[in-house]
Design a protein around this motif. Structure first.
Motif, PDB file in Angstrom:
ATOM      1  N   VAL A 164       0.872  -1.172   0.000  1.00  0.00           N
ATOM      2  CA  VAL A 164       0.000   0.000   0.000  1.00  0.00           C
ATOM      3  C   VAL A 164       0.910   1.222   0.000  1.00  0.00           C
ATOM      4  CG1 VAL A 164      -1.703   1.324   1.283  1.00  0.00           C
ATOM      5  CG2 VAL A 164      -1.866  -1.172   1.198  1.00  0.00           C
ATOM      6  N   ILE A 165       0.752   2.098  -0.998  1.00  0.00           N
ATOM      7  CA  ILE A 165       1.623   3.257  -1.170  1.00  0.00           C
ATOM      8  C   ILE A 165       0.743   4.500  -1.252  1.00  0.00           C
ATOM      9  CG2 ILE A 165       3.390   4.320  -2.615  1.00  0.00           C
ATOM     10  CD1 ILE A 165       4.126   1.507  -3.600  1.00  0.00           C
ATOM     11  N   ILE A 166       0.971   5.441  -0.350  1.00  0.00           N
ATOM     12  CA  ILE A 166       0.078   6.600  -0.218  1.00  0.00           C
ATOM     13  C   ILE A 166       0.863   7.890  -0.431  1.00  0.00           C
ATOM     14  CG2 ILE A 166      -1.498   7.833   1.318  1.00  0.00           C
ATOM     15  CD1 ILE A 166      -1.864   5.131   2.812  1.00  0.00           C
ATOM     16  N   GLU A 167       0.395   8.685  -1.394  1.00  0.00           N
ATOM     17  CA  GLU A 167       0.937  10.019  -1.656  1.00  0.00           C
ATOM     18  C   GLU A 167       0.039  11.031  -0.964  1.00  0.00           C
ATOM     19  OE1 GLU A 167       2.970  13.328  -3.667  1.00  0.00           O
ATOM     20  OE2 GLU A 167       3.537  11.285  -3.105  1.00  0.00           O
ATOM     21  N   ARG A 168       0.608  11.755   0.009  1.00  0.00           N
ATOM     22  CA  ARG A 168      -0.180  12.703   0.793  1.00  0.00           C
ATOM     23  C   ARG A 168      -0.135  14.096   0.170  1.00  0.00           C
ATOM     24  NH1 ARG A 168       0.459  12.020   6.891  1.00  0.00           N
ATOM     25  NH2 ARG A 168       1.843  13.800   6.682  1.00  0.00           N
ATOM     26  N   THR A 187      -1.397  -1.269  -4.210  1.00  0.00           N
ATOM     27  CA  THR A 187      -2.475  -0.293  -4.166  1.00  0.00           C
ATOM     28  C   THR A 187      -1.855   1.072  -3.940  1.00  0.00           C
ATOM     29  OG1 THR A 187      -4.157  -1.853  -3.362  1.00  0.00           O
ATOM     30  CG2 THR A 187      -4.500   0.485  -2.880  1.00  0.00           C
ATOM     31  N   VAL A 188      -1.951   1.935  -4.945  1.00  0.00           N
ATOM     32  CA  VAL A 188      -1.357   3.270  -4.898  1.00  0.00           C
ATOM     33  C   VAL A 188      -2.493   4.290  -4.841  1.00  0.00           C
ATOM     34  CG1 VAL A 188       0.115   4.943  -6.077  1.00  0.00           C
ATOM     35  CG2 VAL A 188       0.657   2.498  -6.199  1.00  0.00           C
ATOM     36  N   VAL A 189      -2.487   5.120  -3.799  1.00  0.00           N
ATOM     37  CA  VAL A 189      -3.550   6.110  -3.612  1.00  0.00           C
ATOM     38  C   VAL A 189      -2.916   7.473  -3.405  1.00  0.00           C
ATOM     39  CG1 VAL A 189      -5.474   6.863  -2.161  1.00  0.00           C
ATOM     40  CG2 VAL A 189      -5.144   4.422  -2.629  1.00  0.00           C
ATOM     41  N   SER A 190      -3.340   8.459  -4.207  1.00  0.00           N
ATOM     42  CA  SER A 190      -2.886   9.835  -4.027  1.00  0.00           C
ATOM     43  C   SER A 190      -4.042  10.696  -3.541  1.00  0.00           C
ATOM     44  CB  SER A 190      -2.363  10.399  -5.350  1.00  0.00           C
ATOM     45  OG  SER A 190      -2.137  11.801  -5.233  1.00  0.00           O
ATOM     46  N   THR A 191      -3.805  11.419  -2.439  1.00  0.00           N
ATOM     47  CA  THR A 191      -4.782  12.398  -1.964  1.00  0.00           C
ATOM     48  C   THR A 191      -4.310  13.820  -2.286  1.00  0.00           C
ATOM     49  OG1 THR A 191      -3.770  12.424   0.239  1.00  0.00           O
ATOM     50  CG2 THR A 191      -5.566  10.874  -0.112  1.00  0.00           C
ATOM     51  N   ARG A 192      -3.302  13.920  -3.116  1.00  0.00           N
ATOM     52  CA  ARG A 192      -2.780  15.215  -3.553  1.00  0.00           C
ATOM     53  C   ARG A 192      -3.780  15.838  -4.534  1.00  0.00           C
ATOM     54  NH1 ARG A 192       3.078  16.086  -3.591  1.00  0.00           N
ATOM     55  NH2 ARG A 192       3.601  18.002  -4.683  1.00  0.00           N
ATOM     56  N   PRO A 193      -4.102  17.122  -4.409  1.00  0.00           N
ATOM     57  CA  PRO A 193      -5.111  17.718  -5.299  1.00  0.00           C
ATOM     58  C   PRO A 193      -4.560  18.158  -6.645  1.00  0.00           C
ATOM     59  CG  PRO A 193      -4.427  19.321  -3.658  1.00  0.00           C
ATOM     60  CD  PRO A 193      -3.713  18.044  -3.318  1.00  0.00           C
ATOM     61  N   GLN A 201       6.355  12.760  -7.486  1.00  0.00           N
ATOM     62  CA  GLN A 201       6.729  11.449  -8.023  1.00  0.00           C
ATOM     63  C   GLN A 201       6.679  10.415  -6.900  1.00  0.00           C
ATOM     64  OE1 GLN A 201      10.654  12.323  -9.408  1.00  0.00           O
ATOM     65  NE2 GLN A 201       9.943  14.025 -10.661  1.00  0.00           N
ATOM     66  N   ILE A 202       6.058   9.293  -7.165  1.00  0.00           N
ATOM     67  CA  ILE A 202       5.904   8.263  -6.137  1.00  0.00           C
ATOM     68  C   ILE A 202       7.073   7.289  -6.144  1.00  0.00           C
ATOM     69  CG2 ILE A 202       4.452   6.308  -5.440  1.00  0.00           C
ATOM     70  CD1 ILE A 202       2.035   8.001  -6.251  1.00  0.00           C
ATOM     71  N   VAL A 203       7.455   6.813  -7.314  1.00  0.00           N
ATOM     72  CA  VAL A 203       8.557   5.850  -7.436  1.00  0.00           C
ATOM     73  C   VAL A 203       9.585   6.394  -8.419  1.00  0.00           C
ATOM     74  CG1 VAL A 203       9.231   3.493  -8.029  1.00  0.00           C
ATOM     75  CG2 VAL A 203       6.974   3.917  -7.019  1.00  0.00           C
ATOM     76  N   HIS A 204      10.826   6.470  -7.976  1.00  0.00           N
ATOM     77  CA  HIS A 204      11.937   6.846  -8.858  1.00  0.00           C
ATOM     78  C   HIS A 204      12.816   5.618  -9.031  1.00  0.00           C
ATOM     79  CE1 HIS A 204      15.940   9.269  -9.353  1.00  0.00           C
ATOM     80  NE2 HIS A 204      15.480   8.859 -10.530  1.00  0.00           N
ATOM     81  N   TYR A 205      13.122   5.278 -10.282  1.00  0.00           N
ATOM     82  CA  TYR A 205      13.923   4.082 -10.567  1.00  0.00           C
ATOM     83  C   TYR A 205      15.036   4.419 -11.550  1.00  0.00           C
ATOM     84  CZ  TYR A 205      15.206  -0.545 -12.326  1.00  0.00           C
ATOM     85  OH  TYR A 205      15.901  -1.668 -12.702  1.00  0.00           O
ATOM     86  N   GLY A 206      16.270   4.083 -11.187  1.00  0.00           N
ATOM     87  CA  GLY A 206      17.391   4.292 -12.102  1.00  0.00           C
ATOM     88  C   GLY A 206      18.633   4.742 -11.389  1.00  0.00           C
ATOM     89  N   GLY A 207      18.778   6.040 -11.182  1.00  0.00           N
ATOM     90  CA  GLY A 207      19.976   6.560 -10.529  1.00  0.00           C
ATOM     91  C   GLY A 207      19.869   8.041 -10.287  1.00  0.00           C
ATOM     92  N   ASP A 208      20.786   8.553  -9.434  1.00  0.00           N
ATOM     93  CA  ASP A 208      20.782   9.990  -9.157  1.00  0.00           C
ATOM     94  C   ASP A 208      22.188  10.568  -9.036  1.00  0.00           C
ATOM     95  OD1 ASP A 208      21.590   8.989  -6.706  1.00  0.00           O
ATOM     96  OD2 ASP A 208      19.999   9.908  -5.534  1.00  0.00           O
ATOM     97  N   SER A 209      23.209   9.781  -9.406  1.00  0.00           N
ATOM     98  CA  SER A 209      24.572  10.288  -9.352  1.00  0.00           C
ATOM     99  C   SER A 209      24.964  10.842 -10.725  1.00  0.00           C
ATOM    100  CB  SER A 209      25.534   9.170  -8.946  1.00  0.00           C
ATOM    101  OG  SER A 209      25.733   8.256 -10.020  1.00  0.00           O
ATOM    102  N   ASP A 210      26.215  11.298 -10.831  1.00  0.00           N
ATOM    103  CA  ASP A 210      26.704  11.803 -12.112  1.00  0.00           C
ATOM    104  C   ASP A 210      27.175  10.682 -13.039  1.00  0.00           C
ATOM    105  OD1 ASP A 210      26.240  14.427 -11.333  1.00  0.00           O
ATOM    106  OD2 ASP A 210      28.218  14.610 -10.402  1.00  0.00           O
TER     107      ASP A 210
END
Length: 459
Positions: free
Chosen positions: A287-291, A323-329, A298-307
């Motif tokens: 269960v993944i909730i975006e408040r 189950t992904v639920v966003s309550t963000r308007p 962004q809910i899921v970031h996949y890959g990398g963040d370095s140089d």
């Protein structure tokens, strides 16, 4: 009779094995009325395979900190276990003004309340087969101070309630990790770590993006049945940030954070980047909730963040039966993928926004999305922002206004009897494990009925 060298060696060997045979594991009990009144009185420097330390609940916290630099075995792990109070209260280990046993001497003591890793005393080794369970560990952060090998010191900005500097075959179970820079930190020389049934919340540093509820880089790590709650107020870190090879995130509740899942490149150990397991990440049954008003959209970031983009994951994120639920308007993106060489296989999920469907988008930036059968809020859009990737629809979608939760306002995301998501799961890809359990609030799992058809979503 004079003993020959051959028989003398055999006698010594038999004697040694006999001593090993009769060497019993020890039990150390800590708490009111026990043999050890304080954690610091336990001989941590001499723990052996099979030894158990039981820490009993008491009305006041234990203001103590220590290192585990010892090795158990698969058959005889070293166990540190809390014993709950009369109302189920876990023993509290508080890093604020904590003291360390004089017989211990270890570096990086400013990095955690409980450290698993290197030491000067006891002699350094690779910690292994250790179980830590049933404890609340808190207050490993600035501006809190502690007493250590150099007298009074302060925690570092990236300190953690539990800091795994190195270790293998570790189990962290039913821990409450909060009010620290990081709730849990696992460093890159570690392998085979299980984090199960823990509650991680209220961590981070205000205004900072570099501390998280959990920050891990490991060869083989499983998160299962954990409750990830919001970070400390004003903190901009992620809920779970990971740089591991062989990551599995299964049957968790993940609520809040800048991003709920930030799955990026390994930077501390080239063996992780080279492992085949680095290219395969499993996220299912969560269960993944975006408040509202909380960090990135962004809910899921996949890959990398370095140089070093050459070291990015450049594999497949299998994201299914969540189950992904966003309550963000406003608009959210379920996935941000770093480069065109990364792929998300997305199937069997419920992806829902409580605001207008147009605020639900699937992708941003780059990458490939293989979109199987999922339930999505009516009016969803494929992408948001500048997207330079590809979405491949490989199965028909299910769309609607409401997914048929029992009571969304109370976060009861189980499915009602008339939900279109019941028994609606797609054919499962053969190269990922089928979900066999579901998350029960909080920190519990329930087995699914054998042979029952799978629903869409985590329930």
């Amino acid at each position: 009779m004079k003993m020959t060298k051959r028989y003398k060696s055999k006698f010594i060997l038999v004697g040694f094995l006999g001593m090993q045979l009769f060497c019993k594991a020890e039990l150390f009990e800590v708490g009111p009325g026990k043999a050890h009144a304080t954690i610091s009185s336990v001989p941590w420097e001499s723990l052996q395979a099979g030894d158990t330390v039981r820490v009993y609940w008491q009305a006041k916290p234990y203001h103590e900190k220590w290192v585990l630099c010892c090795r158990g075995t698969q058959e005889k792990p070293i166990t540190v276990s809390g014993v709950a109070g009369p109302d189920g209260q876990l023993p509290v280990i508080d890093g604020q003004n904590a003291v360390t046993r004089d017989a211990l001497n270890y570096y990086n003591e400013e990095r955690g309340v409980l450290k698993i890793g290197s030491a000067n005393r006891p002699a350094d080794t690779m910690p292994a087969h250790i179980v830590i369970e049933n404890l609340e560990i808190r207050c490993g952060r600035l501006p809190y101070a502690f007493s250590g090998r150099r007298g009074v010191g302060k925690y570092s900005k990236d300190a953690a309630s539990v800091f795994v500097e190195k270790g293998e075959h570790l189990v962290l179970r039913n821990l409450v990790l909060h009010d620290s820079g990081n709730g849990l930190m696992v460093s890159s020389q570690s392998s085979d770590v299980r984090v199960e049934g823990c509650h991680l919340y209220d961590n981070g540093n205000p205004g900072s993006i570099t501390e998280h509820n959990a920050y891990t880089e490991c060869h083989g790590i499983v998160f299962e049945a954990n409750h990830f709650g919001p970070l400390r107020e004003g903190c901009r870190g992620n809920n779970l940030k990971d740089r591991s090879a062989g990551l599995v995130v299964a049957y968790n509740w993940i609520e809040g954070g800048n991003r709920q899942l930030d799955l990026v490149d390994a930077t501390g150990n080239p063996a992780l980047n080279a492992s085949p397991a680095y290219r395969r990440t499993l996220v299912y049954g969560n269960v993944i909730i975006e408040r509202d008003e909380e960090g990135s959209n962004q809910i899921v970031h996949y890959g990398g963040d370095s140089d070093n983009t050459a070291g990015f994951r450049k594999g497949v994120l299998f994201f299914y039966h969540n189950t992904v639920v966003s309550t963000r308007p406003r608009s959210i993106a379920v996935f941000r993928v770093s480069t065109p060489e990364e792929t998300v296989e997305c199937h069997g999920n419920i992806l829902h926004t409580t605001s207008k469907g147009k605020h639900l988008s699937l992708m941003c930036k780059a990458g490939i999305l293989k979109l199987g059968k999922n339930w999505l809020t009516n009016g969803w859009v494929p992408t948001v922002d500048d997207f330079r990737g590809e979405i491949q629809k490989v199965q028909p979608l299910v769309e609607g206004v409401e997914p048929g939760f029992i009571k969304l306002s109370e976060q009861d995301f189980r499915l009602s009897a008339d939900s279109a998501n019941l028994a609606a799961a797609p054919i499962q890809p053969v190269d990922v494990p089928l979900p066999t359990r579901r998350y029960i609030r909080h920190q519990k799992l329930e087995d699914l009925p054998p042979g029952a058809p799978l629903n869409l979503g985590a329930y």
